[in-house]
Design an enzyme around this catalytic site. Structure first.
Site, short mmCIF file in Angstrom:
data_model
loop_
_atom_site.label_atom_id
_atom_site.label_comp_id
_atom_site.label_asym_id
_atom_site.label_seq_id
_atom_site.Cartn_x
_atom_site.Cartn_y
_atom_site.Cartn_z
CG ASP A 1 -0.09 0.01 2.53
OD1 ASP A 1 0.92 -0.71 2.59
OD2 ASP A 1 -0.45 0.74 3.48
CB THR B 1 6.16 5.60 -0.75
OG1 THR B 1 5.93 6.62 0.20
CG2 THR B 1 7.16 4.61 -0.21
NE ARG C 1 9.76 1.85 -0.46
CZ ARG C 1 9.05 1.47 0.58
NH1 ARG C 1 8.15 0.51 0.44
NH2 ARG C 1 9.22 2.03 1.76
CE LYS D 1 -0.25 1.05 6.40
NZ LYS D 1 1.04 0.83 5.74
CD GLU E 1 1.95 0.54 10.17
OE1 GLU E 1 1.06 0.54 9.29
OE2 GLU E 1 3.15 0.46 9.92
CE LYS F 1 2.29 -2.89 8.94
NZ LYS F 1 1.93 -3.09 7.54
N GLY G 1 12.25 -1.50 7.84
CA GLY G 1 13.61 -1.27 7.37
C GLY G 1 14.58 -2.37 7.83
#
Ligand code: 13P
Length: 335
Positions: free
Chosen positions: A24, A29, A33, A136, A177, A219, A263
């Site tokens: 997601d 982002t 990537r 989320k 989260e 989470k 990470g």
């Protein structure tokens, strides 16, 4: 609130041997990537990369749900099938990131508040009608000089609980989260203390707002020393401190805890989860994964090099390794 549906979905998401794929990444982002591995970013390349993953044969044995971004839940597989339907036809629950990102917290330099509560109820209704069954919301907690502030803990805990309550009203299982970031020079004890603070505040806010915990998932981060801390701890210590912190600060009527990878290397994320599940104690909740980078970093690089079938194999292998870690059955030689 349909508590039965929520409880069933939550239990399904942490079914034996299964965990969640976090795919997601926001457009920003995901684009970063893709560019980092030499692919020019667009809605089409984001779709091509993700639909290749979702077409992997057999991943549903290790993946119970996939978290999507708003753009992706509206996209289609190459055969024209809407992505959420393609997932549910394999028995994989479609999920959706519903926060609109972490923004600067007023008068608290370097701290963030996650936004997205306005209009959330209506957005949840639409996502449910598109097939989503869980959601989320990610709060970001930074450790540093005098950070996190009480203000940062308080507003993020409040927002997480409000989000969870709204989702449950609309039939979506909320993944709560609160991520304590790994960036920094702090030691593992500081990570433990800050994690305990945000967990206590979050579940107190959930209690006040009537969140139905058997129909929700947590989470969290694991308890790890900051990336630039000279005193790193062993994998065994990470597992022990994490279980200790969660056992003391997470209500036991929650069905599952699905860790973020944050990470960590692929292997660390798998090994840590494996050690927790291999302990000689019965945990009050399922301990599982909701990894993004630790499931996909290598699959993305492989896809970018044009090897699409191989990218699926890489993703499948990582999913299987984490599936084994659900029971403490992972071993380094299986890598
Ligand atoms: P990572 O596993 O890469 O931390 O991503 C999980 C996630 O969904 C963060 O919000």
């Amino acid at each position: 609130m349909d508590t039965k549906l929520l409880e069933m979905t939550a239990r399904d998401l942490v079914a034996a041997g299964k965990g969640i794929l976090a795919a997601d990444e926001s457009n920003g982002t995901m684009s970063n990537r893709l560019e980092a591995v030499g692919v020019s970013a667009s809605a089409d390349t984001r779709r091509a990369y993700r639909t290749n993953l979702f077409a992997t044969k057999g991943y549903e044995d290790a993946i119970s749900g996939v978290i999507l971004f708003d753009e992706t839940i509206r996209q289609k597989m190459p055969d024209g099938q809407p992505i959420p339907l393609a997932l549910s036809s394999k028995g994989v629950h479609p999920g959706i990131k519903v926060d609109t990102g972490a923004k600067e917290l007023a008068n608290h330099s370097g701290e963030k508040i996650t936004e997205g509560l306005d209009g959330l109820s209506v957005r949840c209704q639409e996502y449910f009608s598109m097939g989503a069954r869980f959601a989320k919301w990610r709060a970001v907690i930074t450790i540093g000089d005098n950070k996190p502030s009480d203000a940062c803990i308080s507003v993020n805990a409040h927002a997480l609980a409000r989000y969870a309550s709204i989702c449950q009203e609309q039939g979506l299982v909320p993944i709560i989260e609160p991520e304590v970031l790994m960036a920094g020079a702090h030691n593992a004890q500081t990570c433990y203390d800050v994690t305990a603070r945000i967990l206590e505040a979050t579940f107190e806010a959930c209690r006040i707002q009537g969140v139905h915990l058997p129909g929700a998932l947590l989470k969290p981060n694991m308890i790890i020393a900051g990336l630039s801390c000279p005193n790193q701890i062993t994998r065994e210590e990470v597992a022990k401190l994490t279980v200790d912190c969660l056992t003391k600060h997470v209500p036991h009527d929650l069905p599952g805890i699905v860790f973020l990878s944050g990470g960590q290397s692929d292997e660390d994320a798998t090994a840590h989860l494996n050690l927790m599940n291999a302990m000689d104690i019965v945990h009050p909740w399922e301990l599982s994964y909701s990894y993004g980078r630790a499931l996909l970093a290598n699959a993305l690089k492989t896809w970018a090099s044009g090897e699409h079938d191989e990218s699926q194999s890489v993703f499948l292998q990582r999913s299987r390794m984490n599936s084994l870690a659900r029971t403490g059955g992972w071993r380094l030689d299986l890598e």
